[in-house]
Enzyme design. Structure first.
Site, mmCIF file in Angstrom:
data_model
loop_
_atom_site.group_PDB
_atom_site.id
_atom_site.type_symbol
_atom_site.label_atom_id
_atom_site.label_comp_id
_atom_site.label_asym_id
_atom_site.label_seq_id
_atom_site.Cartn_x
_atom_site.Cartn_y
_atom_site.Cartn_z
ATOM 1 N N ASP A 378 9.502 -65.069 80.997
ATOM 2 C CA ASP A 378 10.133 -65.838 79.933
ATOM 3 C C ASP A 378 11.201 -64.948 79.288
ATOM 4 O O ASP A 378 11.243 -63.736 79.510
ATOM 5 C CB ASP A 378 9.066 -66.243 78.911
ATOM 6 C CG ASP A 378 9.639 -67.014 77.738
ATOM 7 O OD1 ASP A 378 10.531 -67.841 77.968
ATOM 8 O OD2 ASP A 378 9.209 -66.766 76.605
ATOM 9 N N LYS A 559 17.260 -81.950 63.564
ATOM 10 C CA LYS A 559 17.778 -80.744 64.212
ATOM 11 C C LYS A 559 17.092 -80.609 65.572
ATOM 12 O O LYS A 559 15.925 -80.986 65.732
ATOM 13 C CB LYS A 559 17.527 -79.502 63.363
ATOM 14 C CG LYS A 559 16.052 -79.130 63.197
ATOM 15 C CD LYS A 559 15.890 -77.896 62.343
ATOM 16 C CE LYS A 559 14.413 -77.514 62.208
ATOM 17 N NZ LYS A 559 14.181 -76.390 61.309
ATOM 18 N N ARG A 593 20.988 -68.176 70.228
ATOM 19 C CA ARG A 593 20.184 -69.394 70.358
ATOM 20 C C ARG A 593 20.765 -70.459 69.431
ATOM 21 O O ARG A 593 20.980 -70.193 68.249
ATOM 22 C CB ARG A 593 18.725 -69.113 69.982
ATOM 23 C CG ARG A 593 18.044 -68.113 70.896
ATOM 24 C CD ARG A 593 16.764 -67.589 70.291
ATOM 25 N NE ARG A 593 15.822 -68.646 69.977
ATOM 26 C CZ ARG A 593 14.941 -69.156 70.837
ATOM 27 N NH1 ARG A 593 14.914 -68.698 72.083
ATOM 28 N NH2 ARG A 593 14.094 -70.099 70.485
ATOM 29 N N THR A 673 13.600 -69.789 81.483
ATOM 30 C CA THR A 673 13.780 -69.935 80.032
ATOM 31 C C THR A 673 14.221 -71.342 79.690
ATOM 32 O O THR A 673 14.763 -72.063 80.532
ATOM 33 C CB THR A 673 14.824 -68.917 79.513
ATOM 34 O OG1 THR A 673 15.023 -69.114 78.123
ATOM 35 C CG2 THR A 673 16.158 -69.081 80.229
ATOM 36 N N GLY A 674 13.983 -71.714 78.456
ATOM 37 C CA GLY A 674 14.422 -73.013 77.975
ATOM 38 C C GLY A 674 15.777 -72.987 77.306
ATOM 39 O O GLY A 674 16.251 -74.011 76.810
ATOM 40 N N ARG A 784 16.871 -74.024 80.795
ATOM 41 C CA ARG A 784 16.536 -75.379 80.347
ATOM 42 C C ARG A 784 15.319 -75.915 81.092
ATOM 43 O O ARG A 784 15.264 -77.087 81.454
ATOM 44 C CB ARG A 784 17.724 -76.321 80.561
ATOM 45 C CG ARG A 784 18.938 -76.036 79.685
ATOM 46 C CD ARG A 784 18.645 -76.291 78.228
ATOM 47 N NE ARG A 784 19.853 -76.412 77.433
ATOM 48 C CZ ARG A 784 19.858 -76.397 76.105
ATOM 49 N NH1 ARG A 784 18.718 -76.239 75.458
ATOM 50 N NH2 ARG A 784 20.974 -76.522 75.437
ATOM 51 N N ASP A 810 5.007 -64.736 76.382
ATOM 52 C CA ASP A 810 4.399 -64.442 75.086
ATOM 53 C C ASP A 810 3.972 -65.676 74.319
ATOM 54 O O ASP A 810 3.327 -65.549 73.286
ATOM 55 C CB ASP A 810 5.378 -63.645 74.214
ATOM 56 C CG ASP A 810 6.522 -64.515 73.700
ATOM 57 O OD1 ASP A 810 7.053 -65.319 74.501
ATOM 58 O OD2 ASP A 810 6.864 -64.413 72.516
ATOM 59 N N ASN A 813 3.889 -71.912 75.633
ATOM 60 C CA ASN A 813 4.599 -72.600 76.714
ATOM 61 C C ASN A 813 4.627 -71.780 78.000
ATOM 62 O O ASN A 813 5.107 -72.258 79.027
ATOM 63 C CB ASN A 813 6.034 -72.924 76.276
ATOM 64 C CG ASN A 813 6.820 -71.671 75.929
ATOM 65 O OD1 ASN A 813 6.246 -70.659 75.539
ATOM 66 N ND2 ASN A 813 8.122 -71.727 76.071
ATOM 67 N N ASP A 814 4.131 -70.555 77.968
ATOM 68 C CA ASP A 814 4.090 -69.718 79.165
ATOM 69 C C ASP A 814 2.705 -69.694 79.812
ATOM 70 O O ASP A 814 2.534 -69.071 80.861
ATOM 71 C CB ASP A 814 4.491 -68.278 78.822
ATOM 72 C CG ASP A 814 5.884 -68.201 78.217
ATOM 73 O OD1 ASP A 814 6.783 -68.887 78.734
ATOM 74 O OD2 ASP A 814 6.070 -67.471 77.226
#
Length: 1183
Positions: A378, A559, A593, A673-674, A784, A810, A813-814
Site C-alpha cells: 500500500d 467532499k 492527496r 493504492t487508491g 485507484r 497498515d 483496507n489492506d
C-alpha cells in the site's frame, strides 16, 4: 426485553468454554499438529507390539511419547495462559438490573435481554443496545482500540425514545422487542428495529456498543444485551484464520514421501530376499520343527509369499528410523526461538519514536521470508508517514499555497531543474496537520479575494462535513481533535486556522466559531443543526452532511474523490470545473492527496421528500446499506463545485533506499493504492521504484475517447468500450515488451494501470495477458484500486506465477491483500491495528523490510534448509548400516543395533547439535547481508533445498554407511580380546554405533558457516552423553536378553587397541569425502556467500583490532596487509572452510553489473601461484 432472533440456549452465557483443555481432544489436537508423520510413527508403534517386530515395543513408544509430550507441554502452556485470561474475564463484575436495583454479577452469568449499567472507563461485557446516558442528548464516547487499534473516540447516540431509562426505577419499566440480524462478524454494520410502545424505530451501528470497547468521557450508560458470549461480534471475529504453510515445509512433505519410497524399496528388497533365502537346506537355521508361533509362519519355506509379507512388516519396523521422529518438533522449536529471540528482539527493527518492536505473530513462515520474490505494498501509511498536513488548496479556480513538496524537489533533481527558494511568511502558522502558507487566505485576508463567498463556503465545508470529535478546552490552542483518519483531522485543523473553529459537537448540532465573516475582527459562535450524515465508505468514496443554518437555509456539503464529485456536478461553472481539474492534476504531480468540495442548496420540499425515503431505507432490515447508498444518490446530485484540497503525506524515512536494496536483491515491488495516477507515479519516482530510464506502459481510463463514451451515459456501451480498449492496450504492451526483451541491452519495464482498467484486465479472458505483461516488468503501480482488487492482484501472481508473495499494509483496507499473500506484514501505523492483527509479521516502518527479509528471512531459509537436509542425512546413514547388515544376515530382520541405541539416536545423541545449527549458523553478518543484497537471490533460486542438494547428501550417506558397516565389521573379524576371542554382533554394532554418533556430530561442524560455543557444547556434549549412557547401560546386569547382548560390551571394547584405532580412523575415512567435496565446491563452484566470506576473511575480531592498534609499529608484511584490509568499511564474518581467494568472485560481481563473465578454473593455479609469490616476497618497511 425480547430479542429476535434469540441466540441458541447453549451460547446464551458469556462463559468461554476452553474446549482444548478436554484431555482427549487436547491430546488429539497435539497429535494431529504433527501431520501425517505422526500417523507413520503411530503405525510403527503398533507394529512393534506384534510378534513380527524385531525390536522392543517400549523403544518405539518411548521416543514418540517424548516428542508428543514436549509438543503437548507447549500447547498446554499456551492453553493454560488462555484459560487464565478467560477465567479473569469471565469473573469480571458488571451492574445488572434486578428488580429496581443494580446488582453486581460476573460476566459469565450475563444473558441476552439483561439490562446493564457500565461506568466510565469500564468495558462492555456484551454487544449492548445503547438506551440512555448521563451525557446530554443521550450520547456517549467509545474507544475501540481493542477491536481495531484506533484510539480516537467514537460517538454513539441512543434513540430519543429511550433517553429516560437511566435510573433503576425507570429502567425496570422498559419493555420492548428487538428485531435484529443474525450474529455475524461485521464490526461496522448492524441492522435492526426496536419495537417500543407500539412504535418501530430503526437501529443502526450508532446504537450498538460492542463487547471489548470501553466507555470514555461518560459517567455511565444503560443498555440491553443483544448478543452475548460467542455470538458477540468480537468473538465472531476470533475464528481461526486458515494457517499458512511455508513453501519449504510443503517441499519437506515431498522429501518425506521420498523417504517413504526409499523405505518401501529397502523393505521390498529385504522381504523378497528373505523369501528366496529361506530354505530347508540351511539346516543350521533350525527351520525343521524348532519354530513356533509367528516365527513358524515367518520362516516357513513352504509358504514363501507369506514369508515375504511378514518380513515386510518386520523390516518396516526395523528401518523405521529412516523417518526422523524429532524432525517436526525440532523445526518448530527452532522457528519459535528464531521468532521470539531474534526477530522480536532485533534493535534494527525497533522504532524508538513509537516504542514499537518487530513482532512475529507466527513462526511458521520464518524461512518463507527468505524466498519472497514479489512484494505488494500500500502507499499511504506504508510508504508514507500517514502524517497528513494541509498544504495547498484550490478555491474558485484559484490556487492557494506557496510550499514545495518533497516530490517536486525530487522531480526537479531528475530533470536537472532548479527550484526557487520559497521563504515562509513571518506570521506563518506552525501546527500539526497544517503546513500551509499563503497570506491571501490567512487572518481574514480571504475577504479581499475576488471570490470571498466561495471561500466562505469552502471553509464551512471543511468545518462541518466530517465526523471529528473535539476534546479538551474550547479554545483553538488547547482543543484536540479525535478523527477517524489523519486526513479528516488535517482538514478540520485547516478550517480552524482559516478562522472557522469547530469546537463543540452534539448528536444533532455542530458549533463553529467563525471569524471575519460579517466584518474584519468580528467573531460569532454559529450552531449548525446536522439533519443527516451520509457516511464515507470505499464504494461511495465521498461523505455528505445535510445541515440547517441559523437563518433556516438547508445545505448539503459534500467532499470526496474528484472522479466521484465531478460525476455529480450540475450544469454551469465550466471555467471553475476546468481550472480545478488542472489544479488537481498539478497537485497529483506534486505527490499530494486531493479531495473535491461541493455543496447544494436544498428546498424544504425536496428535503422532506428525500428524508422520508432516507428514514425508510434506514429502517430496512434487509440490504440496508445498499438502500442507503441508493437514497444518497438521489440527493447527491446537481452539486456546485467549491474547490479542492491538497494534503501532503511525506515519505517514511529510508523508503527509497529500502526499495533500491530490495530491487538489487531480485525482489519486484508492486504498489497498490487508491490514489490518483499522477500521485502514485510521482510517489513511485520518489521511492526509486520508477525512473526515467524505464520503459513505462500506462493503461488508463482517463483518455479522451473513454471520457467521450462515458459522457453519453450508456453504462453498457461504456463497459464494452473500456474492455476493448484495455484488451488492445494490453496486447500492444505485451508485443512491445517482447521486442524490448529480445534486445541484448534494453531498458527495464514498468507498468502503471488504474483501477477501472484493472477491473476489466482481471477478467478471465484477459488475466493471462495481464500476468504475462506484469511478470516482465520490474515495477508495477496500480492506482485507484479497491481493497478487493488488491487481493485479486495478489492472488493473480500467487497462483498464476507460482511465486512467493508478500503483502504489506497498515489499514483495514489492506487486510484482504495481506491475507491473500504467502506472507502478510502489517505496519503499526496511524490507521488502527487491523492490518497488524491480520498479518503474520508486524513492523513499525517499511524500511525494516530490509532486515526482515535480507537478514532474518535469508538466515532462516539457510538454517532450516540445512536442518532438514542434515536430519535426512543422519537418519539415512544410520538406517543404511542396518540395511547392509540385513543383506548379510539372510534377510532375516535381525537387528544390528540394540533397541535403546535406536530409540535414543534421534532424541538424545544427535538432536541438540542440529538445533544449535538452526539457531546460530550464520554465513555472513547482518550488515554484509544488507551490503550485498544479491545474496538473497540464492533463496529465490532455492539453492539450498533442491533435489540436487538432497542427492549429494544421499551420496555421502551411502558412502559413510558403507564405511561404518564394512570397515568396522571387516576390521573386527579377527580375534581382538585379551582372551583371544572374536568380537560378537553386539561388540561390532556398539563400535559401529559409536563411530556413527561421533561422525554425524562432527559432520555437522563441517557444514556450519560459523561455530560458536553452543555448537561445541552441543556436539561434544552429545558425544559425551553417548559414552555416559553406554557406560551405565552396559554396566548394569538385568534379567532378559540384554544380559547377553550389551552387558560389559563397552568395557571389553575399550580394553582393546581396536576400539581406539577404529574410533580414530573410521570418522576420518568417512568424512574425507565430505572434506574434499567441500574444498572442490568452494574453490571451483562457490556459492555467492562464500565469495563474500573470502572478500572479508581478513577482517579481524574487535579484540584483535585493538591489539593491532597497540602493536601497529611491529607488524609483519602479512599482518600489515591484513590490517590494511581490516581498515576498509565492512563487517567481519567468521566462517569455517578454506581461506583462499575463490575463482568465482569475478563472476559474482560481474553478474551484479549485468556482464556475463564465466568462471575460469584454470585461473585458480595462476592466482594461487601469485598469492604464494606475494607471500614469499619480503617487504622492506619504510622508515
Amino acid at each position: 426485553m425480547t430479542v429476535i432472533p434469540m441466540p441458541s440456549p447453549n451460547s446464551r452465557g458469556t462463559l468461554f468454554q476452553l474446549q482444548s483443555t478436554m484431555f482427549l481432544r487436547f491430546c488429539l489436537k497435539g497429535y494431529l499438529n504433527r501431520r501425517v508423520a505422526n500417523l507413520y510413527f503411530l503405525t510403527i508403534s503398533i507394529l512393534s507390539w506384534t510378534p513380527m517386530s524385531p525390536v522392543s515395543p517400549i523403544t518405539n513408544v518411548a521416543p514418540l511419547s517424548m516428542v508428543l509430550f514436549i509438543s503437548l507441554v507447549k500447547e498446554a502452556f499456551e492453553d493454560w495462559k488462555r484459560f487464565q485470561n478467560d477465567l479473569s474475564v469471565n469473573n469480571t463484575l458488571v451492574d445488572v438490573l434486578q428488580g429496581q436495583r443494580w446488582d453486581r454479577i460476573p460476566w459469565k452469568k450475563l444473558q441476552v435481554g439483561d439490562i446493564v449499567r457500565v461506568k466510565q472507563d469500564g468495558y462492555f461485557p456484551a454487544d449492548i443496545l445503547f438506551l440512555a446516558s448521563t451525557n446530554a442528548d443521550g450520547v456517549c464516547y467509545v474507544e475501540t482500540s481493542n477491536l481495531d487499534g484506533e484510539t480516537n473516540l467514537k460517538i454513539r447516540k441512543a434513540l430519543e425514545k429511550t433517553w429516560d431509562y437511566l435510573t433503576p426505577e425507570k429502567a425496570s419499566e422498559f419493555k420492548g422487542e428487538v428485531q435484529c440480524e443474525q450474529p455475524n462478524n461485521s464490526l461496522y454494520t448492524f441492522t435492526g428495529n426496536l419495537i417500543i410502545q407500539k412504535q418501530t424505530l430503526p437501529l443502526s451501528p450508532n446504537q450498538l456498543l460492542l463487547r471489548g470497547c470501553s466507555l470514555r468521557n461518560t459517567e455511565y450508560i444503560v443498555g440491553a444485551v443483544v448478543y452475548s458470549g460467542h455470538e458477540t461480534k468480537v468473538m465472531m471475529n476470533t475464528m481461526n484464520v486458515p494457517s499458512k504453510r511455508s513453501t519449504l515445509e510443503r517441499k519437506l512433505d515431498k522429501l518425506i514421501l521420498a523417504l517413504f519410497a526409499t523405505l518401501f524399496m529397502m523393505c521390498l528388497i529385504g522381504s523378497i530376499g528373505s523369501g528366496i533365502f529361506i530354505d530347508l537346506k540351511y539346516y543350521y537355521l533350525g527351520l525343521r520343527g524348532n519354530l513356533s508361533g509367528a516365527d513358524e509362519l515367518q520362516f516357513d519355506p513352504s509358504n514363501r509369499f507369506l514369508v515375504i509379507i511378514l518380513t515386510m512388516f518386520t523390516l518396516i519396523t526395523l528401518f523405521s528410523t529412516i523417518i526422523p521422529i524429532s524432525l517436526y518438533v525440532s523445526i518448530e522449536g527452532i522457528k519459535f526461538l528464531q521468532s521470539i529471540q531474534f526477530i522480536n528482539n532485533d534493535l534494527n527493527m525497533y522504532h524508538a519514536e513509537t516504542n514499537t518492536p518487530a513482532l512475529a505473530r507466527t513462526s511458521n513462515l520464518n524461512e518463507e521470508l527468505g524466498q519472497v520474490e514479489y512484494i505488494f505494498t500500500d502507499k499511504t501509511g506504508t510508504l508514507t508517514q500517514n502524517l497528513m498536513e494541509f498544504f495547498k488548496c484550490s478555491i474558485g479556480a484559484q490556487v492557494y499555497g506557496t510550499g514545495i513538496t518533497e516530490i517536486e524537489r525530487g522531480l526537479a533533481e531528475r530533470i536537472g531543474a532548479k527550484l526557487p527558494e520559497v521563504q515562509k511568511s513571518a506570521n506563518a502558522i506552525q501546527e500539526k496537520g497544517f503546513n500551509f502558507d499563503d497570506v491571501r487566505l490567512m487572518r481574514g485576508a480571504w475577504r479581499n479575494e475576488p471570490n470571498p463567498d466561495i471561500c466562505k463556503e469552502f471553509f464551512r465545508c471543511l468545518a462541518i462535513c466530517h465526523t471529528v470529535l473535539p476534546e479538551g478546552d474550547e479554545s483553538p490552542e488547547k482543543v484536540v481533535y479525535q478523527a477517524a483518519s489523519p486526513d479528516e483531522a488535517a482538514l478540520v485543523v485547516a478550517a480552524k486556522n482559516f478562522g472557522f473553529f469547530f469546537y463543540r459537537r452534539t448528536p444533532t448540532t455542530i458549533y463553529v466559531r467563525e471569524s471575519h465573516v460579517e466584518k474584519m475582527g468580528k467573531i460569532d459562535d454559529v450552531p449548525y443543526e446536522i439533519l443527516n450524515v451520509l457516511e464515507f465508505n470505499s464504494t461511495r468514496k465521498r461523505q455528505s452532511v445535510v445541515c440547517r443554518c441559523p437563518d433556516g437555509r438547508l445545505i448539503l456539503y459534500c467532499k470526496g474523490a474528484d472522479t466521484v464529485i465531478y460525476e455529480r456536478l450540475g450544469e454551469g461553472n465550466e471555467d471553475i470545473k476546468k481550472a480545478t481539474r488542472e489544479h488537481l492534476e498539478q497537485f497529483g504531480s506534486s505527490g499530494l492527496r486531493t479531495l473535491c468540495l461541493a455543496y447544494r442548496n436544498l428546498s424544504a420540499d425536496v428535503y422532506e421528500t428525500w428524508n422520508e425515503k432516507f428514514i425508510q431505507a434506514k429502517s430496512s432490515l434487509r440490504d440496508r446499506e445498499k438502500k442507503l447508498d441508493e437514497v444518497a444518490e438521489l440527493i447527491e446530485k446537481d452539486l456546485t463545485l467549491i474547490g479542492s484540497t491538497a494534503i501532503e503525506d511525506k515519505l517514511q524515512e529510508g523508503v527509497p533506499a529500502c526499495i533500491e536494496t530490495l530491487a538489487r536483491a531480485g525482489i519486484k515491488i508492486w504498489v497498490l493504492t487508491g490514489d490518483k495516477m499522477e500521485t502514485a507515479i510521482n510517489i513511485a519516482y520518489a521511492c526509486n521504484l520508477i525512473n526515467n530510464d524505464m520503459k513505462q506502459f500506462i493503461i488508463s481510463s482517463e483518455t479522451d475517447e473513454i471520457r467521450e463514451v462515458e459522457d453519453r451515459g450508456d453504462p453498457v456501451e461504456t463497459a464494452r468500450f473500456i474492455r476493448d480498449a484495455v484488451k488492445t492496450q494490453l496486447k500492444n504492451c505485451v508485443e512491445e515488451a517482447q521486442q524490448i526483451l529480445r534486445t541484448i541491452v534494453g531498458p527495464k519495464l514498468a507498468l502503471i494501470i488504474d483501477g477501472k482498467c484493472l477491473m476489466y484486465a482481471l477478467d478471465p479472458s484477459l488475466r493471462g495477458t495481464l500476468l504475462n505483461l506484469s511478470l516482465n516488468c520490474s515495477s508495477v503501480v496500480c492506482c485507484r484500486v479497491s481493497p478487493l482488487q488488491k487481493a485479486q492482484v495478489t492472488s493473480l501472481v500467487k497462483k498464476g506465477a507460482k511465486k512467493i508473495t508478500l503483502s504489506i499494509g497498515d489499514g483495514a483496507n489492506d487486510v484482504s491483500m495481506i491475507q491473500a499473500a504467502h506472507v502478510g506484514v502489517g505496519i503499526s501505523g496511524l490507521e488502527g491495528m487491523q492490518a497488524v492483527m491480520a498479518s503474520d509479521f508486524a513492523i513499525a516502518q517499511f524500511r525494516f523490510l530490509t532486515d526482515l527479509l535480507l537478514v532474518h528471512g535469508r538466515w532462516s531459509y539457510i538454517r532450516i534448509s540445512k536442518v532438514v537436509t542434515y536430519f535426512f542425512y543422519k537418519n539415512l546413514t544410520f538406517t543404511l548400516t542396518q540395511f547392509w547388515f540385513t543383506l548379510q544376515a539372510g534377510f532375516s530382520g535381525q537387528r544390528y543395533y540394540d533397541d535403546w541405541f535406536q530409540a535414543f539416536y534421534n532424541v538424545f545423541f544427535t538432536s541438540l547439535p542440529v538445533i544449535m545449527l538452526g539457531l546460530f549458523d550464520k554465513d555472513v553478518s547482518a550488515s554484509l547481508s544488507k551490503k550485498y543484497p544479491q545474496l538473497y537471490m540464492e533463496g529465490l533460486r532455492n539453492v539450498f533445498f533442491q533435489w540436487k542438494v538432497v542427492g549429494i547428501w544421499t551420496f555421502f550417506s551411502v558412502y559413510q554407511s558403507l564405511i561404518f558397516f564394512y570397515f568396522v565389521t571387516t576390521s573386527g573379524s579377527k580375534p581382538q580380546t585379551s582372551a583371544g576371542k572374536m568380537f560378537g554382533l553386539w561388540d561390532i554394532s556398539t563400535m559401529a554405533f559409536t563411530c556413527v554418533v561421533v561422525t554425524v556430530n562432527i559432520r555437522l561442524l563441517l557444514c556450519c558457516n560459523s561455530i560458536t560455543r553452543w555448537h561445541h557444547i552441543s556436539v561434544w556434549g552429545s558425544i559425551v552423553a553417548w559414552f555416559l549412557f553406554i557406560f551405565g547401560y552396559s554396566g548394569i546386569m538385568t534379567n532378559g536378553d540384554r544380559q547377553e547382548n550389551i552387558y560389559y560390551v563397552i568395557f571389553v571394547l575399550m580394553s582393546t587397541p581396536y576400539f581406539y584405532l577404529a574410533l580414530l580412523l573410521v570418522p576420518v575415512v568417512a568424512l574425507v569425502g565430505d572434506f574434499l567435496y567441500q574444498g572442490v565446491q568452494r574453490w571451483f563452484f562457490p556459492y555467492d556467500y562464500q565469495v563474500i566470506q573470502e572478500i572479508h576473511r581478513h577482517e579481524p575480531d574487535d579484540n584483535r583490532r585493538a591489539q593491532f592498534l597497540e602493536v601497529r609499529e611491529h607488524l609483519t608484511a602479512e599482518e600489515a596487509r591484513s590490517y590494511a584490509l581490516a581498515q576498509l568499511p565492512g563487517q567481519r564474518s567468521k566462517h569455517t572452510g578454506f581461506a583462499f581467494d575463490s575463482p568465482g568472485y569475478e563472476s559474482f560481481f560481474a553478474a551484479q553489473a549485468g556482464v556475463f563473465a564465466p568462471q575460469k578454473p584454470w585461473d585458480v593455479a595462476r592466482r594461487a601461484t601469485m598469492m604464494k609469490s606475494r607471500a614469499k616476497t619480503p617487504k622492506t618497511p619504510k622508515t
